[in-house]
Design a protein around this motif. Sequence first.
Motif, PDB file in Angstrom:
ATOM      1  N   UNK A  40       0.771  -1.120  -0.105  1.00 22.04           N
ATOM      2  CA  UNK A  40       0.120  -0.119  -0.061  1.00 22.04           C
ATOM      3  C   UNK A  40       0.806   1.199  -0.055  1.00 22.04           C
ATOM      4  N   UNK A  41       1.855   1.165   0.931  1.00 23.82           N
ATOM      5  CA  UNK A  41       2.871   2.421   0.967  1.00 23.82           C
ATOM      6  C   UNK A  41       3.441   2.836  -0.425  1.00 23.82           C
ATOM      7  N   UNK A  42       3.784   1.840  -1.053  1.00 23.37           N
ATOM      8  CA  UNK A  42       4.697   1.612  -2.371  1.00 23.37           C
ATOM      9  C   UNK A  42       3.419   2.039  -3.674  1.00 23.37           C
ATOM     10  N   UNK A  43       2.246   1.891  -3.352  1.00 26.26           N
ATOM     11  CA  UNK A  43       1.507   2.415  -4.437  1.00 26.26           C
ATOM     12  C   UNK A  43       1.069   3.780  -4.507  1.00 26.26           C
ATOM     13  N   UNK A  44       1.296   4.626  -5.763  1.00 26.72           N
ATOM     14  CA  UNK A  44       1.477   5.891  -5.816  1.00 26.72           C
ATOM     15  C   UNK A  44      -0.106   6.591  -5.418  1.00 26.72           C
ATOM     16  N   UNK A  45      -1.179   5.862  -5.777  1.00 29.55           N
ATOM     17  CA  UNK A  45      -2.477   6.164  -5.331  1.00 29.55           C
ATOM     18  C   UNK A  45      -2.898   6.021  -3.774  1.00 29.55           C
ATOM     19  N   UNK A  46      -2.310   4.711  -3.375  1.00 29.37           N
ATOM     20  CA  UNK A  46      -2.838   4.328  -2.095  1.00 29.37           C
ATOM     21  C   UNK A  46      -1.836   5.070  -1.081  1.00 29.37           C
ATOM     22  N   UNK A  47      -0.731   5.328  -1.449  1.00 32.28           N
ATOM     23  CA  UNK A  47      -0.199   6.017  -0.292  1.00 32.28           C
ATOM     24  C   UNK A  47      -0.736   7.333   0.262  1.00 32.28           C
ATOM     25  N   UNK A  48      -1.537   7.813  -0.601  1.00 35.43           N
ATOM     26  CA  UNK A  48      -2.338   9.175   0.006  1.00 35.43           C
ATOM     27  C   UNK A  48      -3.687   8.716   0.523  1.00 35.43           C
ATOM     28  N   UNK A  49      -4.033   7.560   0.712  1.00 31.38           N
ATOM     29  CA  UNK A  49      -5.402   7.196   1.148  1.00 31.38           C
ATOM     30  C   UNK A  49      -5.261   6.496   2.324  1.00 31.38           C
TER      31      UNK A  49
END
Length: 167
Positions: A40-49
């Motif tokens: 999750x932390x490495x995903x560009x979108x999920x990092x903000x969620x």
Amino acid sequence: MEKTALQMFTSTVKDDNEHIFIKPLCDFFKIDTEKQVVKIKNDQILANCYAKKSNKMLFGDNYLHFCLDKKGFIRWIQLLNPNIIDKNLRPSLLIYQELIFEFLYGAAEEQKMIGSLNAKLQSLKMDYSSIGHEIRITQQQLFMALNNRYQYSLPFAHQKKTIEFSE
């Protein structure tokens, strides 16, 4: 099948009205939570969620637990690879992935509709109360107007008459 899906959702979607904890879902499908946190932390979108919140009632402690907002949770669910899940649980995960959006946003839409209906009911009750008050006042005014119209004013002068009796 609907009952099974509902049980899966109620077992895994543990939220605080803004965010959904990932641990219950990871536990349910026997997924390594820490690996998912890294993903999750490495995903560009999920990092903000994501956020970290505590929930003593759910977890029995005051530690901060990893959670996602609803949009992020749905994205994460869709990104889960069914091959990392036990073969017996894969069909359940596929159903979960298919129905999670409808479950979360269907419930949100339902809640919005319930709120709207409640607001309308409260407004109608206020109108009903106001109209009831107006009806009572108008009935009183009509009653007084009719009484004044149909009552005759007769001059009743108080006169003392003496009655004489003859013997």
